[in-house]
Write an enzyme that holds these catalytic residues in place. Structure first.
Site, PDB file in Angstrom:
ATOM      1  CG  HIS A 149      -0.559   0.832   2.765  1.00 44.41           C
ATOM      2  ND1 HIS A 149      -0.204  -0.558   3.426  1.00 44.41           N
ATOM      3  CD2 HIS A 149      -0.599   1.525   3.071  1.00 44.41           C
ATOM      4  CE1 HIS A 149      -0.007   0.448   4.597  1.00 44.41           C
ATOM      5  NE2 HIS A 149       0.022   1.248   4.434  1.00 44.41           N
ATOM      6  CG  ASP A 190      -0.222  -4.162   3.242  1.00 44.35           C
ATOM      7  OD1 ASP A 190       0.463  -3.875   1.584  1.00 44.35           O
ATOM      8  OD2 ASP A 190      -0.283  -3.266   3.382  1.00 44.35           O
ATOM      9  CD  GLN A 200      -1.738   6.691  10.415  1.00 48.32           C
ATOM     10  OE1 GLN A 200      -2.662   5.048  10.761  1.00 48.32           O
ATOM     11  NE2 GLN A 200      -2.448   7.262  12.179  1.00 48.32           N
ATOM     12  N   GLY A 201       2.520   6.231   9.034  1.00 50.93           N
ATOM     13  CA  GLY A 201       3.487   6.427   8.491  1.00 50.93           C
ATOM     14  C   GLY A 201       4.958   5.596   8.802  1.00 50.93           C
ATOM     15  CG  ASP A 202       5.987   3.899  12.960  1.00 51.14           C
ATOM     16  OD1 ASP A 202       6.624   4.553  12.248  1.00 51.14           O
ATOM     17  OD2 ASP A 202       4.714   3.456  13.316  1.00 51.14           O
ATOM     18  CB  SER A 203       2.919   1.760   6.325  1.00 41.38           C
ATOM     19  OG  SER A 203       1.567   2.220   6.627  1.00 41.38           O
TER      20      SER A 203
HETATM   21  N1  ARG Z   1      -1.373   2.203   7.413  1.00 39.11           N
HETATM   22  C1  ARG Z   1      -0.202   2.426   8.231  1.00 39.11           C
HETATM   23  C2  ARG Z   1       0.727   3.505   7.259  1.00 39.11           C
HETATM   24  O1  ARG Z   1       0.213   4.012   6.499  1.00 39.11           O
HETATM   25  C3  ARG Z   1       0.262   2.324   9.196  1.00 39.11           C
HETATM   26  C4  ARG Z   1      -0.975   2.383  10.413  1.00 39.11           C
HETATM   27  C5  ARG Z   1      -0.154   1.346  11.176  1.00 39.11           C
HETATM   28  N2  ARG Z   1      -1.718   1.825  12.942  1.00 39.11           N
HETATM   29  C6  ARG Z   1      -1.240   0.220  13.558  1.00 39.11           C
HETATM   30  N3  ARG Z   1      -2.084   1.368  14.721  1.00 39.11           N
HETATM   31  N4  ARG Z   1      -0.231  -0.348  13.962  1.00 39.11           N
HETATM   32  O2  ARG Z   1       1.260   4.143   7.840  1.00 39.11           O
END
Ligand code: ARG
Length: 276
Positions: A83, A136, A230-233
């Site tokens: 993603h 993913d 967010q940002g860790d993905s």
């Molecule tokens: N989708 C998020 C990203 O793009 C990662 C979210 C992870 N969230 C969590 N609560 N572990 O960075």
């Protein structure tokens, strides 16, 4: 630029239908105190396999263009979340991003150490489903290789590292509060592999998304306070010195009742990483 950064990540979440509907630091859970939520700074030399994905064109230069994490699994191969290279995150189709790079060997994004290496190829997991977020995974090829000693091995499918109760660490430059406070330095938070039932209960379907134990891994803190955000993905979840997951999605950050969902490495394409 910061706005478009946050906005595009929100877009990614919307795509996978699991959005952090209301990014928040509170909400009943233990107050997050850093990272990745509930983490602390780590030196890149201790975890040289953690890399940042960067595009200054798309995300601006303040944070060296960082927008996702990644993991060095071979000298010229980086695993990240599929993603992360979607147009929902990038704002344009991947083919229009001219400066996609991996930043390696640098803890502080705005510092000049380490290396920035051009990504010369991107492969999506053929089994990736953008609607459900299953599988993913994406594999990036680097124009120049990094030292083999900087790579991390992947836990084999039968490894005990995937068992509920295992202690693990999640790494990233993402939001440390759930409110848009992106980290300038690499951080890591301790989490635990949780039973699939914890994520099945949290994510039964519909608006929050559906947890699929075959391709996803549930991890976090039963009491809240330790999580990715967010940002860790695309960044690594590591247990016993082996890679077991990639940050994929979740609802909010660091809340006890909504654990983190990771792409389960035992479900990655077999040829993509050395397993042991
Ligand atoms: N989708 C998020 C990203 O793009 C990662 C979210 C992870 N969230 C969590 N609560 N572990 O960075």
């Amino acid at each position: 630029m910061r706005r478009s950064f946050a906005g595009s990540l929100t877009g990614a979440l919307a795509l996978t239908a699991m959005a952090v509907a209301a990014p928040q630091a509170s909400g009943g859970a233990a107050a997050p105190d850093g990272v990745v939520i509930g983490g602390q700074p780590v030196q890149i030399s201790e975890s040289p396999w953690v890399v940042a994905l960067s595009s200054r064109d798309r995300f601006g230069g303040t944070r060296a263009g960082q927008f996702c994490g990644g993991v060095l699994v071979a000298p010229a191969k980086v695993l990240t979340a599929a993603h992360c290279v979607s147009s929902d995150v990038l704002g344009v189709p991947l083919g229009q991003v001219r400066d996609l790079r991996v930043i390696a060997g640098r803890s502080t994004l705005k510092a000049t150490g380490g290396r920035e290496i051009t990504v010369s190829g991107v492969q999506l997991n053929p089994a990736y489903d953008a609607k459900t977020n299953e599988g993913d995974f994406a594999l990036l090829t680097l124009l120049d290789p990094l030292p083999a000693s900087d790579t991390i091995r992947v836990a084999g499918p039968g490894s005990a590292a995937y068992t509920a109760g295992t202690g693990a660490m999640v790494y990233g430059w993402g939001d440390t509060t759930g409110g848009g406070a992106y980290a300038g330095e690499l951080r890591a938070a301790p989490v635990k592999v949780l039973p699939d039932s914890a994520c099945e209960r949290a994510y039964p379907g519909r608006a929050q998304g559906t947890y699929r134990p075959e391709t996803m891994l549930c991890a976090g803190d039963e009491n809240g306070g330790h999580d990715a955000c967010q940002g860790d993905s695309g960044g690594p979840l590591v247990a016993g010195g082996r890679l077991i997951g990639l940050v994929s999605w979740g609802s909010g950050c660091g809340q006890a009742e909504s654990p983190g969902v990771y792409a389960r490495l035992s479900a990655a394409p077999e040829t993509w990483a050395a397993r042991s």
